[in-house]
Design a protein around this motif. Structure first.
Motif, PDB file in Angstrom:
ATOM      1  N   MET A   1       0.581  -1.416   0.183  1.00 20.52           N
ATOM      2  CA  MET A   1      -0.117  -0.161  -0.432  1.00 20.52           C
ATOM      3  C   MET A   1       0.630   1.118  -0.351  1.00 20.52           C
ATOM      4  SD  MET A   1      -3.314   1.031  -0.331  1.00 20.52           S
ATOM      5  CE  MET A   1      -4.000  -0.322   0.952  1.00 20.52           C
ATOM      6  N   SER A   2       0.328   2.104  -0.894  1.00 22.14           N
ATOM      7  CA  SER A   2       1.856   3.581  -0.575  1.00 22.14           C
ATOM      8  C   SER A   2       0.639   4.389  -0.860  1.00 22.14           C
ATOM      9  CB  SER A   2       2.085   3.378  -2.409  1.00 22.14           C
ATOM     10  OG  SER A   2       0.747   3.811  -3.421  1.00 22.14           O
ATOM     11  N   THR A   3       1.474   5.141   0.159  1.00 22.88           N
ATOM     12  CA  THR A   3       0.397   6.817   0.487  1.00 22.88           C
ATOM     13  C   THR A   3       1.064   7.937  -0.467  1.00 22.88           C
ATOM     14  OG1 THR A   3       1.090   5.827   2.604  1.00 22.88           O
ATOM     15  CG2 THR A   3       0.320   8.761   2.039  1.00 22.88           C
ATOM     16  N   ARG A   4      -0.431   8.941  -1.228  1.00 21.53           N
ATOM     17  CA  ARG A   4       0.696   9.993  -1.593  1.00 21.53           C
ATOM     18  C   ARG A   4       0.555  10.641  -1.177  1.00 21.53           C
ATOM     19  NH1 ARG A   4      -3.253   7.995  -7.866  1.00 21.53           N
ATOM     20  NH2 ARG A   4      -1.690   5.942  -7.683  1.00 21.53           N
ATOM     21  N   ARG A   5       1.443  11.309  -0.817  1.00 18.51           N
ATOM     22  CA  ARG A   5       1.269  12.906  -0.303  1.00 18.51           C
ATOM     23  C   ARG A   5       1.143  14.120  -1.013  1.00 18.51           C
ATOM     24  NH1 ARG A   5       4.845   8.672   1.419  1.00 18.51           N
ATOM     25  NH2 ARG A   5       4.795   8.120   3.760  1.00 18.51           N
ATOM     26  N   ARG A   6       0.831  15.047  -0.168  1.00 17.84           N
ATOM     27  CA  ARG A   6       0.618  16.336  -0.893  1.00 17.84           C
ATOM     28  C   ARG A   6       2.668  16.922  -1.152  1.00 17.84           C
ATOM     29  NH1 ARG A   6      -1.942  21.337   2.110  1.00 17.84           N
ATOM     30  NH2 ARG A   6       0.015  21.091   3.820  1.00 17.84           N
ATOM     31  N   ALA A   7       3.167  17.415  -2.010  1.00 23.75           N
ATOM     32  CA  ALA A   7       3.994  17.543  -2.603  1.00 23.75           C
ATOM     33  C   ALA A   7       5.177  18.467  -1.016  1.00 23.75           C
ATOM     34  CB  ALA A   7       4.349  18.434  -3.927  1.00 23.75           C
ATOM     35  N   GLY A   8       4.265  19.727  -1.152  1.00 23.78           N
ATOM     36  CA  GLY A   8       4.880  19.998  -0.052  1.00 23.78           C
ATOM     37  C   GLY A   8       4.959  19.955   1.352  1.00 23.78           C
ATOM     38  N   ASP A   9       4.476  18.705   1.364  1.00 24.59           N
ATOM     39  CA  ASP A   9       5.223  18.122   2.932  1.00 24.59           C
ATOM     40  C   ASP A   9       5.805  17.343   3.106  1.00 24.59           C
ATOM     41  OD1 ASP A   9       2.353  19.512   3.827  1.00 24.59           O
ATOM     42  OD2 ASP A   9       1.381  17.849   3.551  1.00 24.59           O
ATOM     43  N   MET A  10       6.820  16.791   2.128  1.00 24.25           N
ATOM     44  CA  MET A  10       7.204  15.927   1.350  1.00 24.25           C
ATOM     45  C   MET A  10       8.218  16.301   2.660  1.00 24.25           C
ATOM     46  SD  MET A  10       6.502  14.777  -2.390  1.00 24.25           S
ATOM     47  CE  MET A  10       7.521  13.580  -2.601  1.00 24.25           C
ATOM     48  N   SER A  11       9.315  15.148   2.869  1.00 26.58           N
ATOM     49  CA  SER A  11      10.566  15.420   3.277  1.00 26.58           C
ATOM     50  C   SER A  11      12.012  15.940   2.010  1.00 26.58           C
ATOM     51  CB  SER A  11      11.142  14.669   4.140  1.00 26.58           C
ATOM     52  OG  SER A  11      11.250  13.004   3.334  1.00 26.58           O
ATOM     53  N   THR A  12      12.676  16.245   2.247  1.00 25.50           N
ATOM     54  CA  THR A  12      13.959  16.425   1.667  1.00 25.50           C
ATOM     55  C   THR A  12      14.340  15.445   1.182  1.00 25.50           C
ATOM     56  OG1 THR A  12      14.165  18.737   2.992  1.00 25.50           O
ATOM     57  CG2 THR A  12      16.306  17.494   0.517  1.00 25.50           C
ATOM     58  N   ALA A  13      13.891  14.004   2.029  1.00 27.86           N
ATOM     59  CA  ALA A  13      14.450  12.725   0.955  1.00 27.86           C
ATOM     60  C   ALA A  13      13.452  12.211   0.187  1.00 27.86           C
ATOM     61  CB  ALA A  13      15.208  11.638   2.556  1.00 27.86           C
ATOM     62  N   GLN A  14      12.053  12.306   0.655  1.00 27.89           N
ATOM     63  CA  GLN A  14      11.416  11.734  -0.011  1.00 27.89           C
ATOM     64  C   GLN A  14      10.785  12.393  -1.501  1.00 27.89           C
ATOM     65  OE1 GLN A  14       7.799  12.582   2.666  1.00 27.89           O
ATOM     66  NE2 GLN A  14       7.926  10.193   3.444  1.00 27.89           N
ATOM     67  N   TRP A  15      10.950  13.581  -1.200  1.00 26.24           N
ATOM     68  CA  TRP A  15      11.194  14.471  -2.758  1.00 26.24           C
ATOM     69  C   TRP A  15      12.179  14.126  -3.776  1.00 26.24           C
ATOM     70  CZ3 TRP A  15       8.847  17.181  -6.020  1.00 26.24           C
ATOM     71  CH2 TRP A  15       8.928  17.039  -7.255  1.00 26.24           C
ATOM     72  N   TYR A  77       0.720  14.779  -4.624  1.00 25.44           N
ATOM     73  CA  TYR A  77      -0.182  16.310  -5.157  1.00 25.44           C
ATOM     74  C   TYR A  77       0.057  17.853  -4.726  1.00 25.44           C
ATOM     75  CZ  TYR A  77      -2.525  15.618  -1.167  1.00 25.44           C
ATOM     76  OH  TYR A  77      -2.800  15.947   0.470  1.00 25.44           O
ATOM     77  N   TRP A  78      -0.415  17.971  -6.042  1.00 33.04           N
ATOM     78  CA  TRP A  78       0.254  19.429  -5.809  1.00 33.04           C
ATOM     79  C   TRP A  78      -1.529  20.391  -5.577  1.00 33.04           C
ATOM     80  CZ3 TRP A  78       0.616  23.274 -10.681  1.00 33.04           C
ATOM     81  CH2 TRP A  78       0.780  24.642 -10.027  1.00 33.04           C
ATOM     82  N   ASP A  79      -1.373  20.648  -4.814  1.00 37.82           N
ATOM     83  CA  ASP A  79      -3.112  21.243  -3.709  1.00 37.82           C
ATOM     84  C   ASP A  79      -3.264  22.284  -4.931  1.00 37.82           C
ATOM     85  OD1 ASP A  79      -5.642  22.302  -3.002  1.00 37.82           O
ATOM     86  OD2 ASP A  79      -4.856  21.387  -1.010  1.00 37.82           O
ATOM     87  N   TRP A  80      -3.440  22.924  -6.033  1.00 39.80           N
ATOM     88  CA  TRP A  80      -3.272  23.440  -6.703  1.00 39.80           C
ATOM     89  C   TRP A  80      -4.567  24.795  -6.732  1.00 39.80           C
ATOM     90  CZ3 TRP A  80      -7.748  22.613  -9.807  1.00 39.80           C
ATOM     91  CH2 TRP A  80      -7.384  21.679  -9.826  1.00 39.80           C
ATOM     92  N   PRO A  81      -5.755  24.342  -5.754  1.00 38.39           N
ATOM     93  CA  PRO A  81      -6.929  25.567  -5.016  1.00 38.39           C
ATOM     94  C   PRO A  81      -5.883  26.601  -4.383  1.00 38.39           C
ATOM     95  CG  PRO A  81      -7.359  23.322  -5.519  1.00 38.39           C
ATOM     96  CD  PRO A  81      -5.514  23.332  -6.090  1.00 38.39           C
ATOM     97  N   LEU A  82      -4.914  25.684  -3.363  1.00 40.57           N
ATOM     98  CA  LEU A  82      -4.815  26.946  -3.025  1.00 40.57           C
ATOM     99  C   LEU A  82      -3.936  27.924  -2.874  1.00 40.57           C
ATOM    100  CD1 LEU A  82      -3.104  24.745  -0.047  1.00 40.57           C
ATOM    101  CD2 LEU A  82      -4.963  27.093   0.543  1.00 40.57           C
ATOM    102  N   ASP A  83      -3.562  28.105  -4.220  1.00 40.90           N
ATOM    103  CA  ASP A  83      -2.252  29.108  -5.353  1.00 40.90           C
ATOM    104  C   ASP A  83      -3.349  29.910  -6.080  1.00 40.90           C
ATOM    105  OD1 ASP A  83      -0.102  28.411  -3.559  1.00 40.90           O
ATOM    106  OD2 ASP A  83      -0.063  26.295  -4.476  1.00 40.90           O
TER     107      ASP A  83
END
Length: 253
Positions: A1-15, A77-83
């Motif tokens: 099972m993978s977990t898709r994260r908001r890009a801005g919340d990823m750690s430096t290592a995850q990104w 994912y990019w939460d683009w509505p925030l921008d």
């Protein structure tokens, strides 16, 4: 099972792991094969009821390839509505993440960010291009308030078409490859589309008994996805597909 994260919340290592995996797929030729799949199926999977089901299956293909490189990687994912009110100022379009506008003096090539110097191959070799719709900036697109209101609509056909329009506004506003039937040439595509998939997942959670029906393409849950052959029903449960999202939406910055 993978977990898709908001890009801005990823750690430096995850990104960094995501970027490495994408670059590995590019080096193997897998990435460009995926772009060609999208381009070849564009007419059959846009402006009809296949848009969300097919993109979910397509994103899953990409994620499975990423995880062959690194099992810990998932699509961000990019939460683009925030921008939505000032897209060009988004952190996602900074050198820390996907980079910004292309350089008009250099064929609109993207020269900063994680994929600076990226060469797109479909339909022929060219630099990854972006060309903001208003030159140095991007027109405003749907805000979180607009998207939250859209999620209330219990009609799949309406929701599917509205979300495609909003995603299209993001892609057209950023321009370049992302505004073409070869949109995945730009790695930013995956983060934009992944957020659309999250929204569909949320819509399904809010309207679990609503059938998937669209007169556009005569799509029902028994319809088979172009190219893949899976039925629409086969892609409705994301946990059965092997992934989940990191939290509900909307979320604060």
């Amino acid at each position: 099972m993978s977990t898709r994260r908001r890009a801005g919340d990823m750690s430096t290592a995850q990104w960094a792991a995501f970027v490495r995996a994408v670059r590995a797929l590019k080096a193997r030729g897998t990435y460009d094969a995926l772009v060609r799949t999208y381009a070849d199926g564009f007419a059959a999977t846009h402006a009809n009821g296949f848009f969300l089901p097919w993109q979910r299956r397509y994103l899953l293909d990409f994620e499975r390839e990423l995880r062959r490189v690194d099992p810990a990687v998932s699509v961000p994912y990019w939460d683009w509505p925030l921008d939505g009110r000032a897209p060009a100022r988004s952190a996602m379009l900074s050198k820390k993440y996907f980079g910004g506008n292309g350089n008009a003096a250099r064929d609109h090539a993207v020269l900063d960010g994680a994929f600076a110097g990226w060469t797109a191959k479909i339909p022929r070799a060219h630099p990854l291009r972006r060309s903001y719709a208003d030159g140095g900036t991007i027109p405003a697109w749907a805000t979180s308030e607009v998207i939250a209101n859209m999620l209330k609509n219990p009609d799949f056909q309406v929701f599917n078409m509205q979300l495609e329009i909003h995603i299209g506004a993001v892609q057209m506003g950023i321009g370049g490859d992302l505004a073409q039937p070869v949109a995945p040439n730009d790695p930013l595509f995956w983060a934009v589309a992944c957020f659309g998939d999250l929204l569909w997942h949320m819509w399904r959670f809010r309207h679990p008994e609503v059938p998937i029906r669209s007169a556009y393409g005569n799509v029902t849950e028994a319809s088979r996805l172009p190219r893949y052959g899976d039925t629409v029903a086969d892609v409705l449960d994301i946990e059965k597909l092997g992934y989940r999202y990191d939290g509900a939406w909307p979320r604060a910055r």
